[in-house]
Design a protein around this motif. Structure first.
Motif, PDB file in Angstrom:
ATOM      1  N   TYR A 154     -16.260 -28.319 109.128  1.00  0.00           N
ATOM      2  CA  TYR A 154     -15.702 -28.405 108.291  1.00  0.00           C
ATOM      3  C   TYR A 154     -15.989 -29.550 107.969  1.00  0.00           C
ATOM      4  O   TYR A 154     -16.613 -29.408 107.272  1.00  0.00           O
ATOM      5  CB  TYR A 154     -14.105 -28.359 108.301  1.00  0.00           C
ATOM      6  CG  TYR A 154     -13.676 -27.543 108.836  1.00  0.00           C
ATOM      7  CD1 TYR A 154     -14.364 -25.993 107.844  1.00  0.00           C
ATOM      8  CD2 TYR A 154     -12.449 -27.335 109.494  1.00  0.00           C
ATOM      9  CE1 TYR A 154     -13.005 -25.264 108.764  1.00  0.00           C
ATOM     10  CE2 TYR A 154     -11.078 -26.398 109.824  1.00  0.00           C
ATOM     11  CZ  TYR A 154     -12.027 -25.027 109.154  1.00  0.00           C
ATOM     12  OH  TYR A 154     -11.727 -23.962 109.144  1.00  0.00           O
ATOM     13  N   VAL A 214     -11.326 -22.652 102.879  1.00  0.00           N
ATOM     14  CA  VAL A 214     -12.242 -23.170 103.655  1.00  0.00           C
ATOM     15  C   VAL A 214     -12.884 -24.043 102.824  1.00  0.00           C
ATOM     16  O   VAL A 214     -13.076 -25.309 104.116  1.00  0.00           O
ATOM     17  CB  VAL A 214     -14.421 -21.813 104.621  1.00  0.00           C
ATOM     18  CG1 VAL A 214     -14.561 -23.273 104.935  1.00  0.00           C
ATOM     19  CG2 VAL A 214     -13.389 -21.422 105.420  1.00  0.00           C
ATOM     20  N   ILE A 239     -12.726 -28.626 104.109  1.00  0.00           N
ATOM     21  CA  ILE A 239     -13.398 -29.027 104.421  1.00  0.00           C
ATOM     22  C   ILE A 239     -13.252 -31.176 103.776  1.00  0.00           C
ATOM     23  O   ILE A 239     -13.891 -31.439 103.653  1.00  0.00           O
ATOM     24  CB  ILE A 239     -14.815 -28.183 103.297  1.00  0.00           C
ATOM     25  CG1 ILE A 239     -15.587 -27.138 103.986  1.00  0.00           C
ATOM     26  CG2 ILE A 239     -16.207 -29.418 102.430  1.00  0.00           C
ATOM     27  CD1 ILE A 239     -16.273 -27.058 102.844  1.00  0.00           C
TER      28      ILE A 239
END
Length: 181
Positions: A99, A151, A155
């Motif tokens: 990430y 995601v 992140i």
């Protein structure tokens, strides 16, 4: 749900597994039938017609079987540190995209994919690895959007927990640590 695409919640933690949709097979089957008919119609003699049709049919079945196995053996797992992508029919290949290195997640959809309700994801990282490993084809539109949002959320939290030193190394920052500018 007729698709084989699922989100599986594992008992040992907040890990999610995402599988591609089987819907692209809908596009492969008519193409294979067209290929067999084309070979059958454009052969020169009766002996060649039968042989060409058999060869075309076998090649078509192999293409459909390969596509099916490729979809069945691909999955994406969200772990604590990154995305684990597993692919491979004969030789299994596992790739992890951290990430902290992911820069963007892009959704793409061609016209034919829009008709059958699938989207492709592309994970862009700081490395050249993302060109091949970051391409995730044929997810259900809803699942692709959900995976993208998850995601992007991770992140942001991964970037908040890492710092880059003057030497260019990346260090992880714990909740109890304070970073001085």
């Amino acid at each position: 749900q007729g698709d084989q695409e699922k989100v599986i919640r594992l008992a040992d933690g907040p890990q999610d597994i995402f599988r591609p949709s089987m819907r692209p097979l809908i596009l492969i089957i008519p193409g294979t039938i067209f290929f067999v008919l084309w070979i059958f119609l454009f052969s020169l003699s009766l002996q060649n017609i039968l042989l060409s049709a058999i060869i075309g049919f076998v090649v078509g079945l192999v293409a459909i079987a390969f596509s099916y196995l490729n979809i069945k053996t691909t999955w994406v797992q969200m772990t604590e540190d990154g995305l684990l992508i597993r692919r491979g029919i004969i030789a299994e290949k596992r790739t992890i995209l951290l990430y902290s290195q992911i820069q963007d997640v892009q959704e793409t959809q061609k016209f034919t994919e829009m008709l059958i309700g699938v989207k492709n994801l592309r994970i862009v990282t700081m490395t050249a690895l993302s060109a091949s490993a970051g391409a995730l084809p044929a997810f259900n539109s809803k699942t692709a959007h959900e995976l993208r949002e998850m995601v992007l959320e991770r992140i942001g939290s991964a970037q908040a927990k890492t710092i880059v030193t003057k030497e260019g190394t990346v260090k992880r920052v714990g909740e109890d640590m304070v970073v001085n500018p």
